[in-house]
Design a protein around this motif. Structure first.
Motif, mmCIF file in Angstrom:
data_model
loop_
_atom_site.group_PDB
_atom_site.id
_atom_site.type_symbol
_atom_site.label_atom_id
_atom_site.label_comp_id
_atom_site.label_asym_id
_atom_site.label_seq_id
_atom_site.Cartn_x
_atom_site.Cartn_y
_atom_site.Cartn_z
ATOM 1 N N ARG A 1 0.997 -1.240 0.066
ATOM 2 C CA ARG A 1 -0.115 -0.018 0.080
ATOM 3 C C ARG A 1 0.898 1.218 -0.074
ATOM 4 O O ARG A 1 1.952 1.280 0.719
ATOM 5 C CB ARG A 1 -0.937 0.166 1.314
ATOM 6 C CG ARG A 1 -2.253 0.772 1.186
ATOM 7 C CD ARG A 1 -3.322 0.594 1.970
ATOM 8 N NE ARG A 1 -3.791 -0.850 1.809
ATOM 9 C CZ ARG A 1 -4.859 -1.362 2.401
ATOM 10 N NH1 ARG A 1 -5.470 -0.780 3.388
ATOM 11 N NH2 ARG A 1 -5.389 -2.587 1.936
ATOM 12 N N TYR B 1 -7.805 3.917 -0.880
ATOM 13 C CA TYR B 1 -8.153 3.563 0.568
ATOM 14 C C TYR B 1 -8.018 5.105 1.236
ATOM 15 O O TYR B 1 -7.203 5.535 1.188
ATOM 16 C CB TYR B 1 -7.472 2.774 1.095
ATOM 17 C CG TYR B 1 -7.410 1.111 0.521
ATOM 18 C CD1 TYR B 1 -6.781 0.797 -0.207
ATOM 19 C CD2 TYR B 1 -8.582 0.341 0.941
ATOM 20 C CE1 TYR B 1 -6.515 -0.465 -0.780
ATOM 21 C CE2 TYR B 1 -8.394 -0.766 0.534
ATOM 22 C CZ TYR B 1 -7.591 -1.304 -0.426
ATOM 23 O OH TYR B 1 -7.719 -2.426 -1.022
ATOM 24 N N CYS B 2 -9.139 5.376 2.123
ATOM 25 C CA CYS B 2 -8.919 6.280 2.992
ATOM 26 C C CYS B 2 -8.801 5.784 4.480
ATOM 27 O O CYS B 2 -9.235 4.695 4.708
ATOM 28 C CB CYS B 2 -10.021 7.506 3.249
ATOM 29 S SG CYS B 2 -11.680 6.604 3.496
ATOM 30 N N ALA B 3 -8.342 6.399 5.290
ATOM 31 C CA ALA B 3 -7.727 5.794 6.467
ATOM 32 C C ALA B 3 -7.797 7.197 7.589
ATOM 33 O O ALA B 3 -7.161 8.128 7.240
ATOM 34 C CB ALA B 3 -6.600 4.953 6.616
ATOM 35 N N SER C 1 1.480 3.783 6.165
ATOM 36 C CA SER C 1 0.042 2.864 6.721
ATOM 37 C C SER C 1 0.008 2.504 8.053
ATOM 38 O O SER C 1 -1.269 2.232 8.586
ATOM 39 C CB SER C 1 -0.102 2.059 5.590
ATOM 40 O OG SER C 1 0.800 0.766 5.539
ATOM 41 N N TYR D 1 -2.032 4.256 10.821
ATOM 42 C CA TYR D 1 -3.438 4.331 10.637
ATOM 43 C C TYR D 1 -4.155 3.354 11.181
ATOM 44 O O TYR D 1 -3.960 2.145 10.982
ATOM 45 C CB TYR D 1 -3.802 4.628 9.143
ATOM 46 C CG TYR D 1 -3.141 5.866 8.718
ATOM 47 C CD1 TYR D 1 -2.269 6.376 8.315
ATOM 48 C CD2 TYR D 1 -4.103 6.956 8.425
ATOM 49 C CE1 TYR D 1 -1.746 7.531 7.922
ATOM 50 C CE2 TYR D 1 -3.691 8.498 8.181
ATOM 51 C CZ TYR D 1 -2.623 8.592 7.846
ATOM 52 O OH TYR D 1 -2.044 9.732 7.328
ATOM 53 N N TRP E 1 -9.909 1.897 8.271
ATOM 54 C CA TRP E 1 -9.619 2.132 7.027
ATOM 55 C C TRP E 1 -11.060 1.605 6.220
ATOM 56 O O TRP E 1 -11.693 0.872 6.816
ATOM 57 C CB TRP E 1 -8.578 0.743 6.492
ATOM 58 C CG TRP E 1 -7.211 0.922 6.845
ATOM 59 C CD1 TRP E 1 -6.649 0.955 8.231
ATOM 60 C CD2 TRP E 1 -6.139 1.625 6.206
ATOM 61 N NE1 TRP E 1 -5.290 1.156 8.067
ATOM 62 C CE2 TRP E 1 -4.960 1.623 6.802
ATOM 63 C CE3 TRP E 1 -6.301 2.151 4.847
ATOM 64 C CZ2 TRP E 1 -3.780 2.184 6.274
ATOM 65 C CZ3 TRP E 1 -4.828 2.546 4.252
ATOM 66 C CH2 TRP E 1 -3.874 2.761 5.090
#
Length: 125
Positions: free
Chosen positions: A45, A95-97, A109, A112, A115
């Motif tokens: 990611r 993706y948002c997180a 990542s 975070y 997700w």
């Protein structure tokens, strides 16, 4: 706990634009920093952009700087990623997180916690 739902993905020609949305529920969205990441099959990611809880600090990956704009509307519990001048290499699941590091949003990542399920963006040449 925060539930995140992305929308706005789709198929677009190179040079076109898309606007992704990230709708949050379950907790106060303004209590978190928000980030956007993307992933293609077989790859890790990748960080795209991040914004602090009141938009005080914003970061972009070099690959999207000048083309993408991250923003948020805390009153609507929604974050956005405006993507312009899209390229085929932008094709990915986005993706948002959310992160608890509200003042200085992280670019990794692992920092975070919550997700979304992701939304596919495909850019044709």
């Amino acid at each position: 706990q925060v539930q995140l739902v992305e929308s706005g993905g789709g198929l677009v020609q190179a040079g076109g634009s898309l606007r992704l949305s990230c709708a949050a529920s379950g907790s106060t969205f303004s209590n978190y920093a928000m980030g956007w990441f993307r992933q293609t099959p077989g790859k890790e990611r990748e960080f795209v952009a991040a914004i602090a809880w009141r938009a005080g600090r914003i970061y972009y990956a070099d690959s999207v700087k000048g083309r993408f704009i991250i923003s948020r509307e805390n009153a609507k519990n929604t974050g956005y990623l405006q993507m312009n001048s899209l390229k085929p290499e932008d094709t990915a699941v986005y993706y948002c997180a959310t992160s608890d590091r509200i003042l200085d949003p992280p670019q990794t990542s692992s920092e975070y916690k919550y997700w979304g399920q992701g939304t596919q963006v495909t850019v044709s040449s």
